[in-house]
Motif scaffolding. Structure first.
Motif, PDB file in Angstrom:
ATOM      1  N   ARG A 243      18.001  -3.433  -9.865  1.00  0.00           N
ATOM      2  CA  ARG A 243      17.711  -2.406  -8.960  1.00  0.00           C
ATOM      3  C   ARG A 243      16.289  -1.585  -9.399  1.00  0.00           C
ATOM      4  NH1 ARG A 243      17.280  -0.159  -4.036  1.00  0.00           N
ATOM      5  NH2 ARG A 243      18.012   1.832  -4.098  1.00  0.00           N
ATOM      6  N   GLU A 244      16.224  -1.372 -10.550  1.00  0.00           N
ATOM      7  CA  GLU A 244      15.046  -0.805 -10.866  1.00  0.00           C
ATOM      8  C   GLU A 244      13.813  -1.630 -10.498  1.00  0.00           C
ATOM      9  OE1 GLU A 244      12.985   0.280 -15.223  1.00  0.00           O
ATOM     10  OE2 GLU A 244      15.120   0.126 -15.258  1.00  0.00           O
ATOM     11  N   ASP A 245      13.634  -2.719 -10.590  1.00  0.00           N
ATOM     12  CA  ASP A 245      12.515  -3.636 -10.430  1.00  0.00           C
ATOM     13  C   ASP A 245      12.509  -3.593  -8.881  1.00  0.00           C
ATOM     14  OD1 ASP A 245      12.361  -4.394 -13.210  1.00  0.00           O
ATOM     15  OD2 ASP A 245      13.287  -6.128 -12.822  1.00  0.00           O
ATOM     16  N   SER A 246      13.484  -3.597  -8.135  1.00  0.00           N
ATOM     17  CA  SER A 246      13.155  -3.705  -6.751  1.00  0.00           C
ATOM     18  C   SER A 246      12.731  -2.445  -6.204  1.00  0.00           C
ATOM     19  CB  SER A 246      14.711  -4.079  -5.994  1.00  0.00           C
ATOM     20  OG  SER A 246      15.247  -5.195  -6.571  1.00  0.00           O
ATOM     21  N   LEU A 247      13.222  -1.335  -6.697  1.00  0.00           N
ATOM     22  CA  LEU A 247      12.558   0.086  -6.456  1.00  0.00           C
ATOM     23  C   LEU A 247      11.274   0.138  -6.491  1.00  0.00           C
ATOM     24  CD1 LEU A 247      15.658   2.321  -7.244  1.00  0.00           C
ATOM     25  CD2 LEU A 247      14.774   2.007  -4.937  1.00  0.00           C
ATOM     26  N   LEU A 248      10.919  -0.143  -8.029  1.00  0.00           N
ATOM     27  CA  LEU A 248       9.423  -0.017  -8.428  1.00  0.00           C
ATOM     28  C   LEU A 248       8.490  -1.068  -7.526  1.00  0.00           C
ATOM     29  CD1 LEU A 248       7.350   0.791 -10.051  1.00  0.00           C
ATOM     30  CD2 LEU A 248       7.968  -0.883 -11.924  1.00  0.00           C
ATOM     31  N   GLN A 249       8.990  -2.027  -6.948  1.00  0.00           N
ATOM     32  CA  GLN A 249       8.298  -3.213  -6.000  1.00  0.00           C
ATOM     33  C   GLN A 249       8.174  -2.581  -4.726  1.00  0.00           C
ATOM     34  OE1 GLN A 249       6.509  -5.811  -7.180  1.00  0.00           O
ATOM     35  NE2 GLN A 249       5.589  -5.529  -5.293  1.00  0.00           N
ATOM     36  N   GLU A 250       9.066  -1.770  -4.165  1.00  0.00           N
ATOM     37  CA  GLU A 250       9.044  -1.227  -2.963  1.00  0.00           C
ATOM     38  C   GLU A 250       8.284   0.001  -2.958  1.00  0.00           C
ATOM     39  OE1 GLU A 250      12.899  -0.421  -0.948  1.00  0.00           O
ATOM     40  OE2 GLU A 250      13.776  -1.913  -2.460  1.00  0.00           O
ATOM     41  N   ILE A 251       8.259   0.689  -3.879  1.00  0.00           N
ATOM     42  CA  ILE A 251       7.115   1.948  -4.140  1.00  0.00           C
ATOM     43  C   ILE A 251       5.870   1.395  -4.230  1.00  0.00           C
ATOM     44  CG2 ILE A 251       6.283   3.512  -5.823  1.00  0.00           C
ATOM     45  CD1 ILE A 251       9.485   4.076  -6.294  1.00  0.00           C
ATOM     46  N   LEU A 252       5.624   0.259  -5.060  1.00  0.00           N
ATOM     47  CA  LEU A 252       4.177  -0.123  -5.141  1.00  0.00           C
ATOM     48  C   LEU A 252       3.675  -0.603  -4.016  1.00  0.00           C
ATOM     49  CD1 LEU A 252       4.422  -1.642  -8.925  1.00  0.00           C
ATOM     50  CD2 LEU A 252       3.464   0.311  -8.076  1.00  0.00           C
ATOM     51  N   ASP A 253       4.538  -1.226  -2.974  1.00  0.00           N
ATOM     52  CA  ASP A 253       4.069  -2.000  -1.769  1.00  0.00           C
ATOM     53  C   ASP A 253       3.765  -0.919  -0.833  1.00  0.00           C
ATOM     54  OD1 ASP A 253       4.419  -4.526  -2.767  1.00  0.00           O
ATOM     55  OD2 ASP A 253       6.630  -4.672  -1.912  1.00  0.00           O
ATOM     56  N   LEU A 254       4.686   0.368  -0.852  1.00  0.00           N
ATOM     57  CA  LEU A 254       4.328   1.102  -0.004  1.00  0.00           C
ATOM     58  C   LEU A 254       2.954   2.161  -0.478  1.00  0.00           C
ATOM     59  CD1 LEU A 254       7.901   2.767   0.414  1.00  0.00           C
ATOM     60  CD2 LEU A 254       6.484   1.952   2.267  1.00  0.00           C
ATOM     61  N   HIS A 255       2.787   2.377  -1.574  1.00  0.00           N
ATOM     62  CA  HIS A 255       1.496   2.750  -2.317  1.00  0.00           C
ATOM     63  C   HIS A 255       0.359   1.839  -1.658  1.00  0.00           C
ATOM     64  CE1 HIS A 255      -1.734   2.602  -5.201  1.00  0.00           C
ATOM     65  NE2 HIS A 255      -1.820   3.475  -4.955  1.00  0.00           N
ATOM     66  N   ASP A 256       0.483   0.470  -1.832  1.00  0.00           N
ATOM     67  CA  ASP A 256      -0.692  -0.256  -1.507  1.00  0.00           C
ATOM     68  C   ASP A 256      -0.901  -0.078   0.146  1.00  0.00           C
ATOM     69  OD1 ASP A 256      -0.627  -1.089  -4.182  1.00  0.00           O
ATOM     70  OD2 ASP A 256       0.305  -3.064  -3.799  1.00  0.00           O
ATOM     71  N   TYR A 257       0.391  -0.038   0.819  1.00  0.00           N
ATOM     72  CA  TYR A 257       0.088  -0.014   2.314  1.00  0.00           C
ATOM     73  C   TYR A 257      -0.770   1.305   2.349  1.00  0.00           C
ATOM     74  CZ  TYR A 257       1.621   0.919   7.077  1.00  0.00           C
ATOM     75  OH  TYR A 257       1.699   1.322   8.462  1.00  0.00           O
ATOM     76  N   GLY A 258      -0.329   2.449   1.984  1.00  0.00           N
ATOM     77  CA  GLY A 258      -1.159   3.665   2.087  1.00  0.00           C
ATOM     78  C   GLY A 258      -2.345   3.581   1.567  1.00  0.00           C
ATOM     79  N   MET A 259      -2.817   2.784   0.368  1.00  0.00           N
ATOM     80  CA  MET A 259      -4.492   2.909  -0.104  1.00  0.00           C
ATOM     81  C   MET A 259      -5.122   2.148   1.008  1.00  0.00           C
ATOM     82  SD  MET A 259      -4.732   4.523  -2.788  1.00  0.00           S
ATOM     83  CE  MET A 259      -6.381   3.967  -3.040  1.00  0.00           C
ATOM     84  N   ALA A 260      -4.415   0.952   1.548  1.00  0.00           N
ATOM     85  CA  ALA A 260      -4.990   0.081   2.609  1.00  0.00           C
ATOM     86  C   ALA A 260      -5.534   0.873   3.900  1.00  0.00           C
ATOM     87  CB  ALA A 260      -4.229  -1.162   2.951  1.00  0.00           C
ATOM     88  N   ARG A 261      -4.894   2.014   3.970  1.00  0.00           N
ATOM     89  CA  ARG A 261      -5.389   2.761   5.487  1.00  0.00           C
ATOM     90  C   ARG A 261      -6.198   4.216   4.969  1.00  0.00           C
ATOM     91  NH1 ARG A 261      -1.607  -0.703   5.645  1.00  0.00           N
ATOM     92  NH2 ARG A 261      -0.952  -1.534   7.624  1.00  0.00           N
ATOM     93  N   MET A 262      -6.357   4.303   3.869  1.00  0.00           N
ATOM     94  CA  MET A 262      -7.215   5.514   3.392  1.00  0.00           C
ATOM     95  C   MET A 262      -8.506   5.849   4.209  1.00  0.00           C
ATOM     96  SD  MET A 262      -4.897   7.341   1.704  1.00  0.00           S
ATOM     97  CE  MET A 262      -5.857   8.828   1.265  1.00  0.00           C
ATOM     98  N   MET A 263      -9.361   4.658   4.013  1.00  0.00           N
ATOM     99  CA  MET A 263     -10.579   4.691   4.824  1.00  0.00           C
ATOM    100  C   MET A 263     -10.378   4.920   6.223  1.00  0.00           C
ATOM    101  SD  MET A 263     -12.920   4.600   2.417  1.00  0.00           S
ATOM    102  CE  MET A 263     -14.237   4.175   3.487  1.00  0.00           C
ATOM    103  N   LYS A 264      -9.474   4.062   7.013  1.00  0.00           N
ATOM    104  CA  LYS A 264      -9.133   4.428   8.245  1.00  0.00           C
ATOM    105  C   LYS A 264      -8.660   5.934   8.518  1.00  0.00           C
ATOM    106  CE  LYS A 264      -6.986   2.240  12.021  1.00  0.00           C
ATOM    107  NZ  LYS A 264      -5.843   1.167  12.470  1.00  0.00           N
ATOM    108  N   LEU A 265      -7.864   6.333   7.771  1.00  0.00           N
ATOM    109  CA  LEU A 265      -7.604   7.953   7.791  1.00  0.00           C
ATOM    110  C   LEU A 265      -8.711   8.906   7.647  1.00  0.00           C
ATOM    111  CD1 LEU A 265      -4.145   8.412   5.477  1.00  0.00           C
ATOM    112  CD2 LEU A 265      -4.621   8.901   7.849  1.00  0.00           C
ATOM    113  N   SER A 266      -9.531   8.388   6.670  1.00  0.00           N
ATOM    114  CA  SER A 266     -10.867   9.461   6.576  1.00  0.00           C
ATOM    115  C   SER A 266     -11.651   9.277   7.975  1.00  0.00           C
ATOM    116  CB  SER A 266     -11.457   8.776   5.304  1.00  0.00           C
ATOM    117  OG  SER A 266     -12.715   9.536   5.201  1.00  0.00           O
ATOM    118  N   ARG A 267     -11.974   8.010   8.482  1.00  0.00           N
ATOM    119  CA  ARG A 267     -12.626   7.807   9.458  1.00  0.00           C
ATOM    120  C   ARG A 267     -12.268   8.634  10.678  1.00  0.00           C
ATOM    121  NH1 ARG A 267     -12.597   2.535   8.165  1.00  0.00           N
ATOM    122  NH2 ARG A 267     -11.301   1.875  10.155  1.00  0.00           N
TER     123      ARG A 267
END
Length: 157
Positions: free
Chosen positions: A43-67
């Motif tokens: 469960r710990e690994d699954s949660l961490l993976q979900e968190i990291l995936d959501l972080h990556d999702y956000g990071m991939a959109r940071m430039m678009k957010l700024s624009r």
């Protein structure tokens, strides 16, 4: 010419050896930095993976957010100067505020998240990661809402 061929063969052999040595057995869970496992084992690994995936999702959109934030600011300022459509200006201001809030949520979360928190207590770590997952889900929702509002305003022109 013969020396270059021999050097090339030696380099290729070394590269092949290095690659084959790195691809060792994958029978058991692999622990990496901060006990991260590429394949979740619990469960710990699954949660961490979900968190990291959501972080990556956000990071991939940071430039678009700024624009989009810059676009919303320009549209808001332009409509205010024109003075003919305060309701539309208000919508652009709302979009700008939502985009700013999404960026703030991302920055706040990244500044507060501790990847190695509570590693010695799996139960407490799972509770911590569940809380962090809720935060990054809220961050993702804020990012999506801000981007969708800006997109819809852009289409209404």
């Amino acid at each position: 010419m013969k020396n270059i061929f021999i050097i090339g063969c030696c380099c290729s052999a070394l590269l092949l050896c290095a690659v084959s040595c790195r691809s060792g057995s994958t029978d058991g869970p692999q622990s990496g930095l901060n006990h991260y496992r590429p394949v979740p084992a619990n469960r710990e690994d699954s949660l961490l993976q979900e968190i990291l995936d959501l972080h990556d999702y956000g990071m991939a959109r940071m430039m678009k957010l700024s624009r989009y934030r810059t676009r919303a600011q320009h549209q808001y300022d332009s409509l205010l100067r024109a003075g003919n459509n305060r309701q539309k200006a208000g919508s652009w201001k709302q979009a700008q505020d939502e985009l700013v809030r999404a960026e703030e949520l991302m920055q706040e979360w990244m500044g507060q998240f501790k990847l190695d928190s509570l590693q010695n207590d799996a139960g407490k770590r799972v509770v911590y990661l569940e809380g962090e997952k809720r935060k990054v889900q809220a961050m993702k929702a804020a990012i999506d809402a801000g981007l969708m509002l800006t997109d819809s305003l852009s289409l209404d022109r």
